[in-house]
Design an enzyme around this catalytic site. Structure first.
Site, PDB file in Angstrom:
ATOM      1  N   LYS A 116       0.831  -1.211   0.000  1.00 41.53           N
ATOM      2  CA  LYS A 116       0.000   0.000   0.000  1.00 41.53           C
ATOM      3  C   LYS A 116       0.862   1.255   0.000  1.00 41.53           C
ATOM      4  O   LYS A 116       0.503   2.254  -0.616  1.00 41.53           O
ATOM      5  CB  LYS A 116      -0.935  -0.014   1.213  1.00 41.53           C
ATOM      6  CG  LYS A 116      -2.019  -1.065   1.036  1.00 41.53           C
ATOM      7  CD  LYS A 116      -3.142  -0.910   2.009  1.00 41.53           C
ATOM      8  CE  LYS A 116      -4.230  -1.856   1.561  1.00 41.53           C
ATOM      9  NZ  LYS A 116      -4.958  -2.544   2.547  1.00 41.53           N
ATOM     10  N   GLU A 200      -2.453   6.593   8.049  1.00 38.63           N
ATOM     11  CA  GLU A 200      -3.272   7.373   7.134  1.00 38.63           C
ATOM     12  C   GLU A 200      -4.200   8.231   7.967  1.00 38.63           C
ATOM     13  O   GLU A 200      -4.598   7.828   9.059  1.00 38.63           O
ATOM     14  CB  GLU A 200      -4.172   6.427   6.303  1.00 38.63           C
ATOM     15  CG  GLU A 200      -3.595   6.023   4.976  1.00 38.63           C
ATOM     16  CD  GLU A 200      -4.505   5.042   4.230  1.00 38.63           C
ATOM     17  OE1 GLU A 200      -5.725   4.982   4.528  1.00 38.63           O
ATOM     18  OE2 GLU A 200      -3.988   4.334   3.364  1.00 38.63           O
ATOM     19  N   ARG A 291      -6.923  -7.993  -9.217  1.00 42.38           N
ATOM     20  CA  ARG A 291      -7.537  -9.325  -9.366  1.00 42.38           C
ATOM     21  C   ARG A 291      -9.031  -9.143  -9.543  1.00 42.38           C
ATOM     22  O   ARG A 291      -9.528  -8.032  -9.449  1.00 42.38           O
ATOM     23  CB  ARG A 291      -7.289 -10.114  -8.089  1.00 42.38           C
ATOM     24  CG  ARG A 291      -7.779  -9.300  -6.874  1.00 42.38           C
ATOM     25  CD  ARG A 291      -7.836 -10.079  -5.599  1.00 42.38           C
ATOM     26  NE  ARG A 291      -7.941  -9.240  -4.434  1.00 42.38           N
ATOM     27  CZ  ARG A 291      -9.069  -8.830  -3.881  1.00 42.38           C
ATOM     28  NH1 ARG A 291     -10.227  -9.137  -4.424  1.00 42.38           N
ATOM     29  NH2 ARG A 291      -9.077  -8.076  -2.795  1.00 42.38           N
TER      30      ARG A 291
HETATM   31  P1  ADP Z   1      -7.992  -3.945   2.603  1.00 45.05           P
HETATM   32  O1  ADP Z   1      -6.770  -4.121   1.760  1.00 45.05           O
HETATM   33  O2  ADP Z   1      -7.941  -4.703   3.860  1.00 45.05           O
HETATM   34  O3  ADP Z   1      -9.236  -4.091   1.790  1.00 45.05           O
HETATM   35  P2  ADP Z   1      -8.400  -1.062   2.478  1.00 45.05           P
HETATM   36  O4  ADP Z   1      -7.282  -0.080   2.525  1.00 45.05           O
HETATM   37  O5  ADP Z   1      -9.029  -1.287   1.161  1.00 45.05           O
HETATM   38  O6  ADP Z   1      -7.905  -2.421   3.099  1.00 45.05           O
HETATM   39  O7  ADP Z   1      -9.517  -0.607   3.534  1.00 45.05           O
HETATM   40  C1  ADP Z   1     -10.623  -1.417   3.843  1.00 45.05           C
HETATM   41  C2  ADP Z   1     -11.676  -0.585   4.562  1.00 45.05           C
HETATM   42  O8  ADP Z   1     -11.153  -0.019   5.769  1.00 45.05           O
HETATM   43  C3  ADP Z   1     -12.222   0.590   3.798  1.00 45.05           C
HETATM   44  O9  ADP Z   1     -13.270   0.226   2.932  1.00 45.05           O
HETATM   45  C4  ADP Z   1     -12.689   1.506   4.913  1.00 45.05           C
HETATM   46  O10 ADP Z   1     -13.923   1.108   5.441  1.00 45.05           O
HETATM   47  C5  ADP Z   1     -11.646   1.291   5.979  1.00 45.05           C
HETATM   48  N1  ADP Z   1     -10.533   2.261   5.857  1.00 45.05           N
HETATM   49  C6  ADP Z   1      -9.302   2.028   5.360  1.00 45.05           C
HETATM   50  N2  ADP Z   1      -8.524   3.119   5.417  1.00 45.05           N
HETATM   51  C7  ADP Z   1      -9.272   4.098   5.966  1.00 45.05           C
HETATM   52  C8  ADP Z   1      -9.046   5.477   6.294  1.00 45.05           C
HETATM   53  N3  ADP Z   1      -7.866   6.067   6.067  1.00 45.05           N
HETATM   54  N4  ADP Z   1     -10.068   6.172   6.851  1.00 45.05           N
HETATM   55  C9  ADP Z   1     -11.257   5.587   7.093  1.00 45.05           C
HETATM   56  N5  ADP Z   1     -11.523   4.305   6.805  1.00 45.05           N
HETATM   57  C10 ADP Z   1     -10.555   3.554   6.248  1.00 45.05           C
HETATM   58  P1  ADP Z   2     -12.701  -7.642  -2.185  1.00 39.39           P
HETATM   59  O1  ADP Z   2     -11.539  -6.697  -1.953  1.00 39.39           O
HETATM   60  O2  ADP Z   2     -12.601  -8.525  -3.369  1.00 39.39           O
HETATM   61  O3  ADP Z   2     -13.982  -6.962  -2.109  1.00 39.39           O
HETATM   62  P2  ADP Z   2     -12.025  -8.737   0.376  1.00 39.39           P
HETATM   63  O4  ADP Z   2     -11.182  -7.574   0.731  1.00 39.39           O
HETATM   64  O5  ADP Z   2     -13.114  -9.105   1.307  1.00 39.39           O
HETATM   65  O6  ADP Z   2     -12.729  -8.628  -1.006  1.00 39.39           O
HETATM   66  O7  ADP Z   2     -11.056  -9.965   0.133  1.00 39.39           O
HETATM   67  C1  ADP Z   2     -11.427 -11.047  -0.691  1.00 39.39           C
HETATM   68  C2  ADP Z   2     -10.962 -12.322  -0.126  1.00 39.39           C
HETATM   69  O8  ADP Z   2      -9.578 -12.399  -0.143  1.00 39.39           O
HETATM   70  C3  ADP Z   2     -11.383 -12.585   1.293  1.00 39.39           C
HETATM   71  O9  ADP Z   2     -11.598 -13.949   1.372  1.00 39.39           O
HETATM   72  C4  ADP Z   2     -10.180 -12.141   2.088  1.00 39.39           C
HETATM   73  O10 ADP Z   2     -10.119 -12.816   3.320  1.00 39.39           O
HETATM   74  C5  ADP Z   2      -9.063 -12.524   1.165  1.00 39.39           C
HETATM   75  N1  ADP Z   2      -7.907 -11.632   1.132  1.00 39.39           N
HETATM   76  C6  ADP Z   2      -7.876 -10.343   0.754  1.00 39.39           C
HETATM   77  N2  ADP Z   2      -6.644  -9.858   0.760  1.00 39.39           N
HETATM   78  C7  ADP Z   2      -5.825 -10.850   1.175  1.00 39.39           C
HETATM   79  C8  ADP Z   2      -4.411 -10.973   1.381  1.00 39.39           C
HETATM   80  N3  ADP Z   2      -3.570  -9.971   1.176  1.00 39.39           N
HETATM   81  N4  ADP Z   2      -3.945 -12.171   1.803  1.00 39.39           N
HETATM   82  C9  ADP Z   2      -4.775 -13.192   1.990  1.00 39.39           C
HETATM   83  N5  ADP Z   2      -6.108 -13.144   1.801  1.00 39.39           N
HETATM   84  C10 ADP Z   2      -6.626 -12.000   1.398  1.00 39.39           C
END
Ligand code: ADP
Ligand code: ADP
Ligand code: MG
Length: 496
Positions: A116, A200, A291
């Protein structure tokens, strides 16, 4: 077109990919772990092979075994789905070495977006607005404190290699930050093999809005509109919809072109998603998922594009099916992730044997499921067992159709998120469309009340449907047990 594809995943997404293969007349190879011997995806595939023990590192995360299987069984390409290896650049690298096509972007692009911190830097260089925050990983706590002060509390402490909402924490003050760094680092290390964490700005009550990108290997790229994924628990999505209730033509054009620019800037190919946080008219790049996304079916519903088929065709060298100016958004789609979790008990995972299963149908209803009657859900993997997707001419119709489809969906033996989904569809606040990522927390009590209400409303229908696969004596016993559990849990939750 390829002759044979190996699917390096399990559950509903493995079946989703095989369905696309079947339409393209491509043979499919499933690989399954010991725990998945009896799973639906292994039965669906043209051929299925055991690749190891149940623990993911011994099977689904084991690149060597997966590459060996592709070579041994003659698969020319590998589709990784989501999760597991889909965001691991080493899979792509190994594929390239062995002359196997990975259905996804180049491994260098996966690598660039996998961290990230690195992704934020690249996007900043591309002129894409990013969430304010640090540009490097945290080195020590005194540095972290300085950084946090300059960003301003509250902040989000996040693993750089994170996914699935795992590990990130909201931090409100300095003491909390000092206490959280070590534990977040070790969680990041064990979940993602990389302890790097960063800060962040915590955006309060944002919407999660993401754009679907599709790009071929001939420099053609487009977006297939947005999805709103603000209904979450533990920072992971539960219900998604497309289009976003807040979207206008003008905003879509603006955010869509930023998303396309972000993807072109890094030489993106295949399907991917650019995620944004949206708040008060501003939007910030959150991350890019390199993906297929869990919630891709809602985009398929409103645009008519088969995203997985496009992924395969693009990997095969074909041109993009549909240039930007041919993309139309038609109607409204909603997806509920059906998880084997107890919504009355903090969404605790609840694997086990499914003792009765009947899926919904009818106009505008799609079920992408990895389970069946008498199937035992293993405890080794994700709790998501299926996805219910509906389409309607407008948002109101989609909501009432989802409500109807959920009332037809019977899963016995394990607790699922279905009562929660029903309660959400009955929520006046959800109907209003004023969504944000803390919606579930904010309206917890309303959702609890709605759960009771909808369970009562659906009782008769449920009993009649259960009687299609259970003797009536058992139906009464199961219904009584479920009602009693619901009532007790709701009373307990309200007492808190
Ligand atoms: P992941 O890789 O686990 O999906 P993301 O960075 O996409 O992580 O964040 C997943 C969720 O976490 C977001 O949809 C939001 O709800 C929350 N989130 C992440 N970063 C922030 C932020 N800086 N401020 C508020 N909410 C956040
Ligand atoms: P999406 O981003 O596709 O909406 P999620 O953030 O919920 O969905 O992640 C999709 C799936 O992949 C979930 O089963 C989650 O547990 C898994 N997942 C997401 N990121 C990772 C990662 N970096 N390593 C392992 N599993 C992951
Ligand atoms: Mg994300």
């Amino acid at each position: 077109m390829f002759n044979k594809i190996l699917i390096a995943n399990r559950g509903e997404i493995a079946i989703r990919i095989m369905r696309a293969c079947k339409e393209l007349e491509v043979k499919t190879v499933a690989i399954y772990s010991d725990a998945d011997k009896n799973s639906l995806f292994a039965k669906y595939a043209d051929e299925a092979h055991n690749i190891g023990e149940s623990a993911p590192v011994k099977s689904y995360l084991n690149i060597e075994k997966i590459i060996n299987a592709a070579e041994k069984y003659g698969a020319e390409a590998i589709h990784p789905g989501y999760g597991f290896l889909a965001e691991n650049p080493n899979l792509g690298k190994e594929c390239e070495k062995h002359g196997i096509k990975l259905i996804g972007p180049k491994s260098s692009v996966i690598s660039a977006m996998g961290s990230k911190i690195a992704a934020r830097k690249l996007m900043k260089n591309a002129g894409v607005p990013i969430v304010p925050g640090t540009e490097k990983g945290i080195k020590n706590s005194s540095e972290a404190i300085k950084m946090a002060e300059s960003i301003g509390y509250p902040i989000m402490l996040k693993p750089s290699a994170g996914g699935g909402g795992i590990g990130m924490r909201i931090i409100w003050e300095e003491d909390e930050l000092l206490r959280a760094i070590d534990s977040t680092e070790s969680l990041a290390k064990s979940a993602f093999g990389d302890a790097t964490v960063y800060l962040e700005k915590y955006i309060q009550e944002p919407r999660h809005i993401e754009f679907q990108i599709i790009a071929d290997e001939h420099n053609n790229i487009m977006h297939a509109a947005e999805r709103e994924c603000s209904i979450q628990r533990r920072n992971q999505k539960l219900i998604e919809e497309a289009p976003s209730p807040v979207m206008t033509g003008k905003l879509r054009e603006k955010m869509g072109s930023v998303a396309v620019h972000a993807a072109s800037f890094i030489g993106y190919t295949n399907a991917g998603t650019v995620e944004f946080l949206y708040s008060n008219g501003s939007f910030y790049f959150l991350e890019m998922n390199t993906r297929v996304q869990v919630e891709h079916p809602i985009t398929e519903a409103i645009t008519g594009i088969d995203i997985v088929k496009e992924q395969i065709k693009i990997a095969c060298g074909e041109e993009l099916c549909c240039p930007q100016d041919t993309i139309r958004v038609y109607g409204h789609a909603i997806e509920c992730r059906i998880n084997a979790e107890d919504p009355l008990n903090n969404f605790t995972p609840n694997p086990g044997k499914i003792t009765g299963y009947r899926s919904p149908g009818g106009l505008g209803v799609r079920v992408d499921s990895g389970v069946y009657n008498n199937y035992t859900i293993p405890s080794y993997y994700d709790s998501m067992i299926s996805k219910l997707i509906v389409w309607g001419r407008d948002r109101e119709e989609a909501i009432s159709r989802m409500r109807r489809a959920l009332s037809e969906y019977i899963i016995l033996g394990v607790k699922t998120t279905i009562p929660f989904d029903k309660a959400m569809m009955a929520s006046p606040h959800f109907h209003e469309g004023k969504l944000h990522t803390h919606f579930v927390d904010e309206y917890k009590n309303e959702i609890m009340d709605n759960m009771l209400k909808v369970i009562e409303e659906d009782k008769d229908m449920e009993t009649r449907l259960k009687s299609t696969f259970l003797p009536s004596r058992k139906v009464a016993a199961v219904s009584a047990a479920v009602s009693s559990y619901m009532n007790k849990s709701i009373a307990k939750n309200k007492g808190k």
